[in-house]
Design a protein around this motif. Structure first.
Motif, PDB file in Angstrom:
ATOM      1  N   SER A  56       0.824  -1.202   0.000  1.00 21.28           N
ATOM      2  CA  SER A  56       0.000   0.000   0.000  1.00 21.28           C
ATOM      3  C   SER A  56       0.867   1.265   0.000  1.00 21.28           C
ATOM      4  O   SER A  56       0.588   2.217  -0.737  1.00 21.28           O
ATOM      5  N   THR A  57       1.913   1.259   0.805  1.00 19.43           N
ATOM      6  CA  THR A  57       2.812   2.423   0.860  1.00 19.43           C
ATOM      7  C   THR A  57       3.526   2.615  -0.471  1.00 19.43           C
ATOM      8  O   THR A  57       3.627   3.731  -0.985  1.00 19.43           O
ATOM      9  N   VAL A  58       3.994   1.520  -1.054  1.00 13.79           N
ATOM     10  CA  VAL A  58       4.668   1.599  -2.355  1.00 13.79           C
ATOM     11  C   VAL A  58       3.694   2.151  -3.400  1.00 13.79           C
ATOM     12  O   VAL A  58       4.049   3.046  -4.176  1.00 13.79           O
ATOM     13  N   ASN A  59       2.471   1.633  -3.420  1.00 10.91           N
ATOM     14  CA  ASN A  59       1.476   2.115  -4.387  1.00 10.91           C
ATOM     15  C   ASN A  59       1.157   3.589  -4.169  1.00 10.91           C
ATOM     16  O   ASN A  59       0.977   4.337  -5.141  1.00 10.91           O
ATOM     17  N   ASN A  60       1.084   4.026  -2.914  1.00  8.40           N
ATOM     18  CA  ASN A  60       0.859   5.453  -2.631  1.00  8.40           C
ATOM     19  C   ASN A  60       2.025   6.295  -3.128  1.00  8.40           C
ATOM     20  O   ASN A  60       1.818   7.384  -3.685  1.00  8.40           O
ATOM     21  N   ASN A  61       3.256   5.814  -2.935  1.00 11.06           N
ATOM     22  CA  ASN A  61       4.432   6.528  -3.443  1.00 11.06           C
ATOM     23  C   ASN A  61       4.381   6.644  -4.964  1.00 11.06           C
ATOM     24  O   ASN A  61       4.625   7.719  -5.529  1.00 11.06           O
ATOM     25  N   ILE A  62       4.065   5.532  -5.622  1.00 16.35           N
ATOM     26  CA  ILE A  62       3.980   5.521  -7.085  1.00 16.35           C
ATOM     27  C   ILE A  62       2.909   6.506  -7.552  1.00 16.35           C
ATOM     28  O   ILE A  62       3.148   7.319  -8.448  1.00 16.35           O
ATOM     29  N   ARG A  63       1.746   6.436  -6.945  1.00 13.52           N
ATOM     30  CA  ARG A  63       0.635   7.315  -7.349  1.00 13.52           C
ATOM     31  C   ARG A  63       0.989   8.783  -7.141  1.00 13.52           C
ATOM     32  O   ARG A  63       0.789   9.620  -8.018  1.00 13.52           O
ATOM     33  N   SER A  64       1.568   9.111  -5.977  1.00 12.52           N
ATOM     34  CA  SER A  64       1.923  10.509  -5.678  1.00 12.52           C
ATOM     35  C   SER A  64       2.996  11.031  -6.610  1.00 12.52           C
ATOM     36  O   SER A  64       2.891  12.142  -7.139  1.00 12.52           O
ATOM     37  N   LEU A  65       4.038  10.240  -6.812  1.00 14.12           N
ATOM     38  CA  LEU A  65       5.128  10.688  -7.688  1.00 14.12           C
ATOM     39  C   LEU A  65       4.671  10.776  -9.144  1.00 14.12           C
ATOM     40  O   LEU A  65       5.098  11.674  -9.875  1.00 14.12           O
ATOM     41  N   HIS A  66       3.804   9.875  -9.564  1.00 15.82           N
ATOM     42  CA  HIS A  66       3.306   9.945 -10.934  1.00 15.82           C
ATOM     43  C   HIS A  66       2.457  11.201 -11.145  1.00 15.82           C
ATOM     44  O   HIS A  66       2.548  11.858 -12.180  1.00 15.82           O
ATOM     45  N   THR A  67       1.653  11.539 -10.150  1.00 10.01           N
ATOM     46  CA  THR A  67       0.865  12.775 -10.222  1.00 10.01           C
ATOM     47  C   THR A  67       1.787  13.982 -10.327  1.00 10.01           C
ATOM     48  O   THR A  67       1.556  14.889 -11.129  1.00 10.01           O
ATOM     49  N   LEU A  68       2.853  13.994  -9.524  1.00 11.02           N
ATOM     50  CA  LEU A  68       3.839  15.075  -9.590  1.00 11.02           C
ATOM     51  C   LEU A  68       4.510  15.114 -10.962  1.00 11.02           C
ATOM     52  O   LEU A  68       4.679  16.187 -11.547  1.00 11.02           O
ATOM     53  N   LEU A  69       4.875  13.954 -11.488  1.00 11.57           N
ATOM     54  CA  LEU A  69       5.512  13.901 -12.809  1.00 11.57           C
ATOM     55  C   LEU A  69       4.590  14.474 -13.883  1.00 11.57           C
ATOM     56  O   LEU A  69       5.030  15.268 -14.727  1.00 11.57           O
ATOM     57  N   LEU A  70       3.318  14.101 -13.851  1.00  8.47           N
ATOM     58  CA  LEU A  70       2.368  14.641 -14.837  1.00  8.47           C
ATOM     59  C   LEU A  70       2.235  16.154 -14.707  1.00  8.47           C
ATOM     60  O   LEU A  70       2.162  16.869 -15.714  1.00  8.47           O
ATOM     61  N   PHE A  71       2.229  16.648 -13.470  1.00  7.73           N
ATOM     62  CA  PHE A  71       2.174  18.089 -13.232  1.00  7.73           C
ATOM     63  C   PHE A  71       3.399  18.778 -13.840  1.00  7.73           C
ATOM     64  O   PHE A  71       3.279  19.783 -14.544  1.00  7.73           O
ATOM     65  N   LEU A  72       4.575  18.226 -13.571  1.00  2.88           N
ATOM     66  CA  LEU A  72       5.811  18.819 -14.093  1.00  2.88           C
ATOM     67  C   LEU A  72       5.839  18.783 -15.618  1.00  2.88           C
ATOM     68  O   LEU A  72       6.222  19.767 -16.262  1.00  2.88           O
TER      69      LEU A  72
END
Length: 169
Positions: A133-149
């Protein structure tokens, strides 16, 4: 399953499969509420054979740009039905429920920043005993940041602050 099929061939096979699963007339009618406009769309565009790209064109003509989570129930039903038709054509199986092609699309990390993010996720997994769950949350959060950037035009880690602030470094 046969990949090259007319929409009529495909929906008849799909309907017959629904009947073999003892689905109600009401359920079959709901599928037809999507298939009829799809058939009209294909006829108007002079498209003879259905495939996943035709389904995507049809969905785009009806919904434009969208986020699955923002769709109302009718829009989701449209999407789910077209996706189910594409999956059935490819596999011969019917998937019920949320759009089978949109359940959990993979998070792809591209470019310099994406590779750094993937490295960070790999480091955290190797260094700490993280739950899935923590890994998936990290992936989801970082992917959202990547899309923003990416949306801001940031392609290099050194340009993060400048581009977000509206300055070009």
């Amino acid at each position: 399953m046969k990949e090259v099929q007319t929409i009529d061939e495909l929906v008849i096979k799909f309907e017959n499969h629904l009947r073999s699963l003892q689905r109600s007339r009401f359920t079959i009618r709901q599928y037809w509420q999507t298939w009829k406009p799809l058939k009209i769309f294909m006829s108007a565009k002079k498209i003879k054979f259905f495939d996943i790209t035709v389904g995507q064109q049809f969905i785009k003509s009806k919904l434009g740009a969208y986020e699955y989570g923002d769709l109302n129930q009718m829009q989701r039903r449209l999407l789910n039905t077209v996706d189910a038709l594409s999956v059935f054509q490819r596999t011969g199986e019917i998937h019920f429920g949320p759009a089978p092609l949109r359940r959990n699309p993979p998070k792809v990390f591209t470019g310099e920043i994406g590779l750094l993010m993937e490295g960070y996720i790999t480091f955290r997994k190797a260094t700490f005993a993280l739950s899935k769950s923590t890994v998936n949350n990290n992936i989801r959060s970082l992917h959202t940041l990547l899309l923003f950037l990416m949306n801001k035009g940031v392609q290099k880690i050194g340009n993060v602050l400048g581009n977000i602030a509206g300055e070009q470094l």
